[in-house]
Write an enzyme that holds these catalytic residues in place. Sequence first.
Site, PDB file in Angstrom:
ATOM      1  N   TYR A  98       0.826  -1.205   0.000  1.00 14.25           N
ATOM      2  CA  TYR A  98       0.000   0.000   0.000  1.00 14.25           C
ATOM      3  C   TYR A  98       0.865   1.261   0.000  1.00 14.25           C
ATOM      4  CZ  TYR A  98      -4.242  -2.700   0.627  1.00 14.25           C
ATOM      5  OH  TYR A  98      -5.294  -3.566   0.426  1.00 14.25           O
ATOM      6  N   GLU A 140      -7.936  -7.653   5.219  1.00 15.32           N
ATOM      7  CA  GLU A 140      -7.074  -8.687   4.640  1.00 15.32           C
ATOM      8  C   GLU A 140      -6.337  -9.471   5.719  1.00 15.32           C
ATOM      9  OE1 GLU A 140      -4.908  -6.250   1.878  1.00 15.32           O
ATOM     10  OE2 GLU A 140      -6.793  -5.729   0.901  1.00 15.32           O
TER      11      GLU A 140
END
Length: 400
Positions: A98, A140
């Site tokens: 990310y 996640e």
Amino acid sequence: MLSAESASVIRATLPAVGGALDEITTRFYATMFADRPELLDGMFNRGNQASGAQRQALAGSIAAFAGALVTEPGTRPDTLLARIAHKHAAVGVTEDQYTIVHKYLFAAIADVLGDAVTPEVAAAWDEVYWLMAGALIAQEARLYLMAQVEPGHPWRQWTVVERREETPDTVSFLLRPSDGTPAPAARAGQYVSVRVRMPDGVHQLRQYSLSSAPGDRTRRITVKRVQGDGAPEGEVSNLLHRTVRPGDELTLSAPFGDVVLDRSDRPLMLVSAGIGCTPMVGMLEHLAVTGSTRPVTVLHADRSPGDHALRADTERLVNRLPEARSVFWYERPGAEESRARRGAMDLDGLEVDTGASVYLCGPLSFMRSVREQLLRAGVPAREIRYEVFGPDLWLAGAAA
């Protein structure tokens, strides 16, 4: 929750940023892959990149998330993000990635929008990004924990036990874990990623629904060969069709996917077109194996009976369920097919249970059409769930 200062900025700039997102995401992917080509090896599907599907899905998800933050302040649209989180877990996305995406995405925003990106605008959109990233990272992490796999490493070797030609363009593979241990837990309707090495040495991924009940020893996937027809051919599907035989090994992820069969006793409608039948057959087999007495309506549309993959399985399972029925539509039914309806799926004249749980899977145009018909028939929107193979362009279209 988005801060009040940022919410004001996002509300004011969302039309401009949203209108430029396609150009922004195009530049983002081009720059990131130029600097980090290793991300194309086993992480991003080249076909989705070539077709623009991945770019459109990313733009749609960002716009939808930002819009939800300003229209429903005080809430976080975790349900919207669940589909993305499952897709990410199925390809092994990790938290550190990310930061990589942030670097290239915000550089692309600055390049495309130029002086319009003031420090206040940049800070507001930075807040949106990290709210979205943080929510995805948390989801996640939970998915990896539930699947009992290490973050970023959902992979396991499976041996092909049987290969069955379903139609000229569709083949099923029956698989079992190569190490002889039980298969990981799964729910009916979920999918796995298949990771293969292409002739040029680059790994590519594709998701395939489990087309059988999620047993503890074997699993089945059913693969339709994706032809060109003006778009890139499916690299993974064509490789599997050409090369994989019984005794070969495949690398599969743990099962993921949030569109799963509910555990209630409510009536069901399983609605599909083309290869969208695969999760529906998996759900049907689970119902049959568990001795379900739920009322089930199976609706399927296809080009012809010969193109209808898993038709024999569908009919066998419907016959095993005491409260099940099926209706098929074919564009070209043929003289020998007297039971099916001709043409595209049309629910006029069909009894629709407005209290049913509905599952849709198939091409986007098909799902949009059937969803509109179901809404007109009185089925609540919240009861209609859909599965998209590949990037979710329905979400992208809704956000446009």
